[in-house]
Design a protein around this motif. Structure first.
Motif, short mmCIF file in Angstrom:
data_model
loop_
_atom_site.label_atom_id
_atom_site.label_comp_id
_atom_site.label_asym_id
_atom_site.label_seq_id
_atom_site.Cartn_x
_atom_site.Cartn_y
_atom_site.Cartn_z
N ALA A 178 -55.78 -3.26 -8.91
CA ALA A 178 -54.88 -2.38 -8.13
C ALA A 178 -54.47 -2.95 -6.78
N ALA A 179 -55.09 -4.05 -6.35
CA ALA A 179 -54.71 -4.67 -5.07
C ALA A 179 -54.87 -6.18 -5.20
N ILE A 180 -54.00 -6.90 -4.56
CA ILE A 180 -54.08 -8.36 -4.48
C ILE A 180 -54.24 -8.72 -3.01
N PRO A 181 -54.63 -9.96 -2.68
CA PRO A 181 -54.85 -10.31 -1.27
C PRO A 181 -53.69 -9.95 -0.34
N ASP A 182 -52.45 -10.12 -0.79
CA ASP A 182 -51.30 -9.78 0.05
C ASP A 182 -51.30 -8.30 0.44
N THR A 183 -51.60 -7.43 -0.51
CA THR A 183 -51.59 -5.99 -0.21
C THR A 183 -52.85 -5.58 0.56
N ALA A 218 -44.30 2.54 -10.18
CA ALA A 218 -45.15 1.69 -11.02
C ALA A 218 -44.84 1.85 -12.50
N LEU A 219 -44.38 3.03 -12.89
CA LEU A 219 -44.07 3.24 -14.30
C LEU A 219 -42.94 2.32 -14.74
N SER A 220 -41.91 2.19 -13.91
CA SER A 220 -40.81 1.28 -14.25
C SER A 220 -41.28 -0.17 -14.26
N SER A 221 -42.14 -0.52 -13.29
CA SER A 221 -42.66 -1.89 -13.24
C SER A 221 -43.44 -2.24 -14.50
N MET A 222 -44.36 -1.34 -14.88
CA MET A 222 -45.18 -1.60 -16.06
C MET A 222 -44.35 -1.50 -17.34
N SER A 223 -43.31 -0.67 -17.32
CA SER A 223 -42.44 -0.55 -18.48
C SER A 223 -41.67 -1.84 -18.73
N THR A 224 -41.29 -2.52 -17.66
CA THR A 224 -40.61 -3.81 -17.79
C THR A 224 -41.52 -4.80 -18.51
N VAL A 225 -42.77 -4.85 -18.09
CA VAL A 225 -43.74 -5.74 -18.73
C VAL A 225 -43.96 -5.33 -20.19
N THR A 226 -44.11 -4.03 -20.41
CA THR A 226 -44.40 -3.52 -21.75
C THR A 226 -43.27 -3.81 -22.73
N GLY A 227 -42.03 -3.60 -22.29
CA GLY A 227 -40.90 -3.85 -23.18
C GLY A 227 -40.84 -5.29 -23.63
N TYR A 228 -41.08 -6.21 -22.71
CA TYR A 228 -41.08 -7.64 -23.02
C TYR A 228 -42.25 -8.01 -23.92
N LYS A 229 -43.45 -7.61 -23.51
CA LYS A 229 -44.65 -8.04 -24.23
C LYS A 229 -44.75 -7.38 -25.60
N SER A 230 -44.26 -6.16 -25.75
CA SER A 230 -44.37 -5.48 -27.05
C SER A 230 -43.61 -6.24 -28.14
N VAL A 231 -42.48 -6.82 -27.79
CA VAL A 231 -41.71 -7.60 -28.77
C VAL A 231 -42.47 -8.88 -29.14
N LEU A 232 -43.07 -9.52 -28.15
CA LEU A 232 -43.85 -10.73 -28.43
C LEU A 232 -45.07 -10.42 -29.30
N ARG A 287 -52.15 -7.35 -20.73
CA ARG A 287 -52.10 -8.63 -21.43
C ARG A 287 -51.13 -9.60 -20.75
N MET A 288 -50.46 -9.14 -19.70
CA MET A 288 -49.67 -10.01 -18.83
C MET A 288 -50.10 -9.72 -17.40
N ALA A 289 -51.40 -9.86 -17.17
CA ALA A 289 -52.04 -9.28 -15.99
C ALA A 289 -51.59 -9.86 -14.66
N VAL A 290 -51.22 -11.13 -14.62
CA VAL A 290 -50.86 -11.75 -13.34
C VAL A 290 -49.62 -11.08 -12.74
N HIS A 291 -48.53 -11.08 -13.47
CA HIS A 291 -47.30 -10.47 -12.95
C HIS A 291 -47.41 -8.95 -12.91
N ALA A 292 -48.11 -8.38 -13.89
CA ALA A 292 -48.27 -6.92 -13.89
C ALA A 292 -49.04 -6.46 -12.65
N SER A 293 -50.08 -7.20 -12.27
CA SER A 293 -50.86 -6.85 -11.08
C SER A 293 -50.05 -7.03 -9.80
N TRP A 294 -49.25 -8.08 -9.75
CA TRP A 294 -48.40 -8.31 -8.57
C TRP A 294 -47.45 -7.14 -8.38
N LEU A 295 -46.83 -6.69 -9.48
CA LEU A 295 -45.92 -5.55 -9.41
C LEU A 295 -46.66 -4.28 -9.03
#
Length: 386
Positions: A17-22, A139-153, A328-336
């Motif tokens: 839920a937090a990265i060093p920047d935040t 956050a819902l839109s952010s995670m939805s972007t990741v989900t839409g991409y990853k679900s197809v893969l 399953r795309m934790a790096v960019h998902a966590s940044w968002l």
């Protein structure tokens, strides 16, 4: 005030839920921050990086929960096998929790009741309204972007077929047929990804504007003629339909589901249980080896046979009920997510003195429990308490 960042313990959940920047930004706002040891392990961030950002690293999750006034998480609290207790019970009475709770989902009703009984002030990140000043918190839109991409893969990985048209000396392999139900952020990203991979895509949404966006990305729209006032609610979100309209929608979808190699289900109504649009009978009519990605599972799922948290087979069809695809795309998902979370907390305490503004429109829309009372309208409706 101490902000606590625990390590997520839900299976396959690597986000944080937090990265060093935040963390630095929270410190600049006057908060103290504690991070559980190895919380950032899944996104390749070390304890030392959190310490350099101004956080205290705590090895013991039990201590972190006990000492934190404000706990920031990614997913709903679950049973902690190490301490043989539920994460809600690890929170101290009267503290504040911000996370994805999906409080209307039946599987989470017991969690909501526990939070109420623990006198926790809980906010859900899926309750943020679609208004302009809330965009950075969405956050819902952010995670939805990741989900839409990853679900197809993930669907492609479970198929025993090519997705694009492939020409060979033997003959031509036909492209895979995709059906995307729900053309919100998840659905639009799924359409774009499937098209990039060479799939033939159909899409359906009860909102005309969403259909237009799907068409602009190259999808063929499955028509569903419904009055706009029944389909579109506040902020442009889909409204819950009466049973008679859902049955009509199921009938329209049935032949398209049967013909699809991949079905992406992302039809959601904010704060409410997702409508069941694909029945068990429709699943059994699909070709063996086909894939259903029910990404609406956090709110109950759009498919009748989906099992939350599991990838199963029914009548030879692969049905995915994985609940934390962005994990399953934790790096960019966590940044968002971490940045969405920072802006949410900044807004919550915008009046200074680390006193939450509980009258703020965004705060009120996302509040689930406060002072021993369940306040979330979708949860109250689903639990039949209103």
């Amino acid at each position: 005030m101490l902000i606590g960042i625990p390590k997520e313990i839900l299976a396959e959940e690597k986000r944080v839920a937090a990265i060093p920047d935040t963390v630095r930004k929270f410190v600049d706002l006057g908060f103290n921050v504690a991070v559980e040891s190895k919380a950032g392990e899944g996104i390749l961030i070390s304890d030392e990086e959190y310490e350099m950002a101004g956080a205290t690293v705590i090895a013991d999750a039990d201590r972190l929960y006990a000492e934190s006034d404000l706990v920031l998480k990614v997913k709903q609290p679950v049973f902690n096998a190490q301490f043989e207790t539920h994460e809600v019970e690890m929170l101290h009475d009267g503290c504040t929790l911000i996370t994805f709770l999906h409080p209307a989902t039946p599987d989470n009703h017991e969690i909501v009741k526990r939070l109420r009984d623990k006198n926790v002030t809980a906010f859900t990140m899926d309750g943020i309204p679609r208004i302009s000043r809330a965009q950075r918190m969405d956050a819902l839109s952010s995670m939805s972007t990741v989900t839409g991409y990853k679900s197809v893969l993930m669907a492609a990985n479970h198929m025993a077929k090519f997705i694009p048209m492939i020409g060979t000396a033997i003959g031509t392999v036909k492209p895979a047929a995709f059906l995307v139900v729900g053309a919100g952020v998840v659905g639009l990203q799924a359409i774009a990804t499937a098209k990039r991979l060479g799939g033939v895509v159909k899409a359906m949404d009860i909102r005309k504007n969403a259909c237009t966006e799907a068409e602009s990305l190259g999808a063929k729209v499955v028509e569903f003629d419904i009055p706009e006032e029944l389909a579109v609610g506040a902020g442009g979100y889909a409204k819950a339909l009466e049973n008679e309209w859902i049955e009509i929608e199921q009938g329209i979808l049935a032949p398209h589901v049967e013909a699809a190699d991949v079905v992406i289900l992302s039809a959601l109504v904010p704060g409410e249980i997702a409508p069941v649009l694909v029945s068990g009978k429709m699943v059994s009519a699909m070709n063996p080896g086909s894939v259903i990605m029910d990404v609406s599972v956090d709110q109950g799922g759009n498919c009748e046979v989906t099992e939350p948290g599991r990838f199963i087979q029914r009548s030879g069809v692969n049905v995915c009920g994985i609940q934390n695809i962005p994990g399953r795309m934790a790096v960019h998902a966590s940044w968002l997510y971490a940045n969405n979370m920072y802006y949410y907390v900044e807004n919550l305490f915008k009046n200074g003195d680390q006193i939450p503004d509980l009258n703020d429109e965004i705060v009120k829309a996302s509040m689930v429990t406060h002072k021993g009372v369940i306040l979330h309208e979708g949860a109250l409706k689903a639990m039949r308490l209103n």
